[in-house]
Design a protein around this motif. Structure first.
Motif, PDB file in Angstrom:
ATOM      1  N   GLY A   1      20.960  -3.281  -7.943  1.00 27.39           N
ATOM      2  CA  GLY A   1      19.904  -1.742  -8.477  1.00 27.39           C
ATOM      3  C   GLY A   1      20.190  -1.305  -9.808  1.00 27.39           C
ATOM      4  O   GLY A   1      19.469  -0.054  -9.935  1.00 27.39           O
ATOM      5  N   ALA A   2      20.666  -2.206 -10.965  1.00 25.46           N
ATOM      6  CA  ALA A   2      20.533  -2.015 -12.252  1.00 25.46           C
ATOM      7  C   ALA A   2      19.363  -2.143 -12.839  1.00 25.46           C
ATOM      8  O   ALA A   2      18.331  -2.686 -12.345  1.00 25.46           O
ATOM      9  CB  ALA A   2      21.199  -2.350 -12.793  1.00 25.46           C
ATOM     10  N   ASP A   3      18.852  -1.247 -13.659  1.00 23.67           N
ATOM     11  CA  ASP A   3      17.312  -0.727 -14.876  1.00 23.67           C
ATOM     12  C   ASP A   3      17.866  -2.011 -16.328  1.00 23.67           C
ATOM     13  O   ASP A   3      19.006  -1.495 -16.931  1.00 23.67           O
ATOM     14  CB  ASP A   3      17.421  -0.130 -14.973  1.00 23.67           C
ATOM     15  N   LEU A   4      17.403  -3.245 -15.443  1.00 25.33           N
ATOM     16  CA  LEU A   4      17.792  -4.259 -16.225  1.00 25.33           C
ATOM     17  C   LEU A   4      16.347  -4.741 -17.102  1.00 25.33           C
ATOM     18  O   LEU A   4      16.378  -6.397 -17.398  1.00 25.33           O
ATOM     19  CB  LEU A   4      18.956  -5.756 -16.229  1.00 25.33           C
ATOM     20  N   THR A   5      15.350  -4.141 -17.231  1.00 24.20           N
ATOM     21  CA  THR A   5      14.341  -4.683 -17.557  1.00 24.20           C
ATOM     22  C   THR A   5      13.858  -4.966 -18.959  1.00 24.20           C
ATOM     23  O   THR A   5      14.934  -4.294 -20.067  1.00 24.20           O
ATOM     24  CB  THR A   5      12.854  -3.300 -17.531  1.00 24.20           C
ATOM     25  N   GLU A   6      13.609  -5.781 -19.821  1.00 24.11           N
ATOM     26  CA  GLU A   6      13.725  -6.425 -21.453  1.00 24.11           C
ATOM     27  C   GLU A   6      15.238  -6.602 -21.589  1.00 24.11           C
ATOM     28  O   GLU A   6      14.951  -6.465 -22.950  1.00 24.11           O
ATOM     29  CB  GLU A   6      12.470  -5.600 -22.329  1.00 24.11           C
ATOM     30  N   VAL A   7      16.063  -6.484 -20.841  1.00 22.19           N
ATOM     31  CA  VAL A   7      17.341  -6.862 -21.915  1.00 22.19           C
ATOM     32  C   VAL A   7      17.465  -8.489 -22.144  1.00 22.19           C
ATOM     33  O   VAL A   7      17.109  -9.220 -20.913  1.00 22.19           O
ATOM     34  CB  VAL A   7      18.249  -7.156 -19.594  1.00 22.19           C
TER      35      VAL A   7
END
Length: 152
Positions: free
Chosen positions: A51-57
């Protein structure tokens, strides 16, 4: 921008991170915010990033073997040459992610969103893409025989 507290806990190591995730398991809608973080080459095998926000990581060359990435948001992330062997990516959002040369052997990609993903050079042995969104995804023909494309 990533939450600095979340980055600090992650940099303390997998054991502390996973303990912290368990402590907040019953907090509804708790999703770690690592948006835009540079995690290049990090050892994250067995990490709980569901569920983590890993956008643009940037996860290029990261070791994510056996990681829990269920329902994680990885849109526009760089996973080039990352090791995702046995990772759980159930319902993960990977659209526009860079998965070139990634190792996805035996990863769970059921119901994942791989629209517009380029898998050139990716290792896909044992992957089942059941109900996976593959619109505009580039799946090299050399690997299509090793992948089960169950769409039921």
């Amino acid at each position: 921008m990533a939450n600095q507290k979340h980055l600090d806990i992650l940099s303390s190591g997998k054991t502390l991170w996973n303990k912290w995730r368990r402590e907040f398991a019953d907090v509804q809608a708790f999703e770690p915010d690592l948006h835009g973080a540079d995690l290049h080459g990090m050892a994250l095998s067995g990490i709980d990033l569901h569920g983590a926000d890993l956008t643009e990581v940037n996860l290029q060359d990261a070791d994510l073997r056996g990681a829990n990435l269920r329902q994680a948001d990885l849109r526009n992330s760089n996973l080039k040459s990352a090791n995702l062997t046995d990772a759980d990516l159930f319902q993960a959002r990977l659209n526009w992610a860079n998965l070139r040369n990634a190792i996805l052997s035996h990863a769970n990609l059921k119901r994942a969103d791989l629209r517009n993903v380029h898998l050139d050079g990716a290792e896909l042995d044992g992957v089942v893409l059941e109900r996976t969104l593959l619109d505009e995804a580039y799946l090299p023909k050399t690997h299509q025989g090793a992948v089960s494309l169950e769409q039921s």
